[in-house]
Design an enzyme around this catalytic site. Structure first.
Site, PDB file in Angstrom:
ATOM      1  N   ALA A  24       0.808  -1.220   0.000  1.00  0.00           N
ATOM      2  CA  ALA A  24       0.000   0.000   0.000  1.00  0.00           C
ATOM      3  C   ALA A  24       0.844   1.275   0.000  1.00  0.00           C
ATOM      4  O   ALA A  24       0.408   2.307  -0.517  1.00  0.00           O
ATOM      5  CB  ALA A  24      -0.935  -0.011   1.197  1.00  0.00           C
ATOM      6  N   ARG A  36      -1.280   0.576   7.694  1.00  0.00           N
ATOM      7  CA  ARG A  36      -0.699   0.540   9.032  1.00  0.00           C
ATOM      8  C   ARG A  36       0.105   1.780   9.402  1.00  0.00           C
ATOM      9  O   ARG A  36       0.727   1.806  10.464  1.00  0.00           O
ATOM     10  CB  ARG A  36       0.139  -0.741   9.191  1.00  0.00           C
ATOM     11  CG  ARG A  36      -0.732  -1.979   9.113  1.00  0.00           C
ATOM     12  CD  ARG A  36       0.033  -3.295   9.159  1.00  0.00           C
ATOM     13  NE  ARG A  36      -0.916  -4.422   9.070  1.00  0.00           N
ATOM     14  CZ  ARG A  36      -1.429  -4.880   7.927  1.00  0.00           C
ATOM     15  NH1 ARG A  36      -1.082  -4.343   6.781  1.00  0.00           N
ATOM     16  NH2 ARG A  36      -2.299  -5.874   7.945  1.00  0.00           N
ATOM     17  N   HIS A 120      -3.384 -10.109  -3.975  1.00  0.00           N
ATOM     18  CA  HIS A 120      -4.578  -9.882  -3.153  1.00  0.00           C
ATOM     19  C   HIS A 120      -5.802  -9.529  -4.004  1.00  0.00           C
ATOM     20  O   HIS A 120      -6.763  -8.940  -3.502  1.00  0.00           O
ATOM     21  CB  HIS A 120      -4.316  -8.805  -2.094  1.00  0.00           C
ATOM     22  CG  HIS A 120      -3.410  -9.283  -0.993  1.00  0.00           C
ATOM     23  ND1 HIS A 120      -2.879  -8.447  -0.040  1.00  0.00           N
ATOM     24  CD2 HIS A 120      -2.946 -10.528  -0.699  1.00  0.00           C
ATOM     25  CE1 HIS A 120      -2.119  -9.164   0.785  1.00  0.00           C
ATOM     26  NE2 HIS A 120      -2.142 -10.421   0.401  1.00  0.00           N
TER      27      HIS A 120
HETATM   28  P1  OAD Z   1       0.813  -1.466   5.199  1.00  0.00           P
HETATM   29  O1  OAD Z   1      -0.037  -0.265   5.445  1.00  0.00           O
HETATM   30  O2  OAD Z   1       0.869  -2.523   6.230  1.00  0.00           O
HETATM   31  O3  OAD Z   1       2.315  -1.015   4.930  1.00  0.00           O
HETATM   32  C1  OAD Z   1       2.610   0.048   4.065  1.00  0.00           C
HETATM   33  C2  OAD Z   1       4.039   0.479   4.337  1.00  0.00           C
HETATM   34  O4  OAD Z   1       4.396   1.456   3.394  1.00  0.00           O
HETATM   35  C3  OAD Z   1       4.233   1.102   5.728  1.00  0.00           C
HETATM   36  O5  OAD Z   1       5.276   0.398   6.400  1.00  0.00           O
HETATM   37  C4  OAD Z   1       4.633   2.556   5.447  1.00  0.00           C
HETATM   38  O6  OAD Z   1       5.633   3.022   6.320  1.00  0.00           O
HETATM   39  C5  OAD Z   1       5.144   2.478   4.042  1.00  0.00           C
HETATM   40  N1  OAD Z   1       4.919   3.686   3.231  1.00  0.00           N
HETATM   41  C6  OAD Z   1       3.820   4.471   3.166  1.00  0.00           C
HETATM   42  N2  OAD Z   1       3.959   5.425   2.221  1.00  0.00           N
HETATM   43  C7  OAD Z   1       5.195   5.231   1.678  1.00  0.00           C
HETATM   44  C8  OAD Z   1       5.932   5.893   0.654  1.00  0.00           C
HETATM   45  N3  OAD Z   1       5.411   6.923  -0.037  1.00  0.00           N
HETATM   46  N4  OAD Z   1       7.165   5.420   0.355  1.00  0.00           N
HETATM   47  C9  OAD Z   1       7.711   4.367   1.034  1.00  0.00           C
HETATM   48  N5  OAD Z   1       7.053   3.714   2.010  1.00  0.00           N
HETATM   49  C10 OAD Z   1       5.810   4.123   2.319  1.00  0.00           C
HETATM   50  O7  OAD Z   1       0.353  -2.062   3.778  1.00  0.00           O
HETATM   51  P2  OAD Z   1       0.674  -3.487   3.143  1.00  0.00           P
HETATM   52  O8  OAD Z   1       1.997  -3.987   3.577  1.00  0.00           O
HETATM   53  O9  OAD Z   1       0.397  -3.383   1.708  1.00  0.00           O
HETATM   54  O10 OAD Z   1      -4.624  -6.918   2.703  1.00  0.00           O
HETATM   55  O11 OAD Z   1      -0.445  -4.365   3.834  1.00  0.00           O
HETATM   56  C11 OAD Z   1      -0.582  -5.708   3.444  1.00  0.00           C
HETATM   57  C12 OAD Z   1      -2.041  -6.095   3.406  1.00  0.00           C
HETATM   58  O12 OAD Z   1      -2.686  -5.740   4.633  1.00  0.00           O
HETATM   59  C13 OAD Z   1      -2.865  -5.362   2.361  1.00  0.00           C
HETATM   60  O13 OAD Z   1      -2.745  -5.917   1.065  1.00  0.00           O
HETATM   61  C14 OAD Z   1      -4.255  -5.533   2.889  1.00  0.00           C
HETATM   62  C15 OAD Z   1      -4.017  -5.237   4.341  1.00  0.00           C
HETATM   63  O14 OAD Z   1      -4.902  -5.819   5.230  1.00  0.00           O
HETATM   64  C16 OAD Z   1      -5.845  -7.235   2.305  1.00  0.00           C
HETATM   65  O15 OAD Z   1      -6.705  -6.417   2.142  1.00  0.00           O
HETATM   66  C17 OAD Z   1      -6.041  -8.702   2.082  1.00  0.00           C
END
Ligand code: OAD
Length: 249
Positions: A24, A36, A120
């Site tokens: 994300a 998160r 996903h």
């Molecule tokens: P998270 O929200 O867990 O992690 C996103 C990460 O991106 C965080 O650690 C932020 O610090 C970082 N971040 C945000 N903006 C950024 C930027 N511009 N540049 C660099 N880093 C940045 O999202 P995911 O890891 O994608 O699942 O979460 C995994 C899954 O949890 C998602 O696919 C979703 C959710 O529940 C489902 O819906 C099945």
């Protein structure tokens, strides 16, 4: 340009089979919230509130009300310099690029990346839970905006977006293809994911020992210590700068 960006540019130049594992955080610079971060979706809601299969089946109207508030902006989002840089590596520089993404937006596809594996699922399409008919989610949106749960016009079944909810299996063929790409990669770039959700978070463990690892994430991840290059900054700017530098030679 700093020396870390130089090193990333050199890695892009020196490797051929490149896998990006994105989350994300890859889309926040396009205006879509992550999960998160302090400003993310889970700051006020839990995953059970939003993406749980049983909750959806019990109360689809609640899911659609939340989705309209949280994900409505996704429709107008545009790829940023980072999405375009990844696409350019394949299209302009002839790299064999596989994008394994946890994101349900289609920004990698919109940017022109030829191989995108959405582990996903996708927001683009939905299917009827009764007759299995498929629809473009955008065509269901007027109904959602009018406060109604979208239903199939003939059978009356509820439409569910083709995203993977907690309680559902990931698409097996997509996951297998992602594993194959990981096992063959020379370079893995993990970008904008907290690596908290499995099985996606386990995919980097499939890489060969000879595969270089780069992590680009604003906050710490469990893989930082293993990375040969680590950036705690905005992924769009970093990838955009590295590929611009590759272009400049
Ligand atoms: P998270 O929200 O867990 O992690 C996103 C990460 O991106 C965080 O650690 C932020 O610090 C970082 N971040 C945000 N903006 C950024 C930027 N511009 N540049 C660099 N880093 C940045 O999202 P995911 O890891 O994608 O699942 O979460 C995994 C899954 O949890 C998602 O696919 C979703 C959710 O529940 C489902 O819906 C099945």
């Amino acid at each position: 340009m700093n020396s870390a960006t130089d090193a990333l540019t050199k890695l892009f130049g020196a490797t051929q089979r490149i896998v990006f594992l994105t989350g994300a955080g890859m889309s926040t610079e396009s205006g879509i919230p992550d999960f998160r971060s302090p400003t993310g979706i889970y700051a006020t809601l839990t995953s059970e509130d939003v993406f749980d299969l049983d909750a959806f089946l019990a109360q689809p109207e609640r899911f659609y009300a939340l989705a309209m508030r949280l994900l409505g902006g996704m429709r107008d989002a545009k790829p940023h310099a980072g999405h375009l840089a990844i696409a350019a590596l394949a299209r302009e520089f002839g790299k064999q690029v596989t994008v394994v993404t946890q994101n349900i937006d289609s920004l990698h596809q919109d940017a022109g990346s030829p191989v995108v594996l959405p582990v996903h699922g996708t927001w683009e399409t939905s299917h009827c839970l009764r007759c299995n008919a498929t629809a473009a989610t955008r065509d269901l949106w007027p109904s959602v905006e009018a406060g109604r749960v979208p239903r199939h016009e003939n059978c009356g079944g509820v439409f569910k977006p083709d995203i993977v909810f907690f309680g559902e299996m990931l698409p097996a063929a997509v996951l297998a293809e992602a594993g194959n790409a990981l096992r063959a990669a020379d370079l893995l770039v993990v970008a904008g994911t907290s690596l908290q959700v499995y099985p996606a978070a386990a995919l980097p463990g499939l890489r060969r020992s000879a595969c270089s690892l780069v992590v680009i994430n604003q906050t710490p991840t469990p893989l930082d210590a293993q990375a040969s290059l680590h950036f705690a900054g905005p992924v769009g700017e970093i990838l955009g700068a590295a590929v611009a530098q590759l272009r400049a030679g």
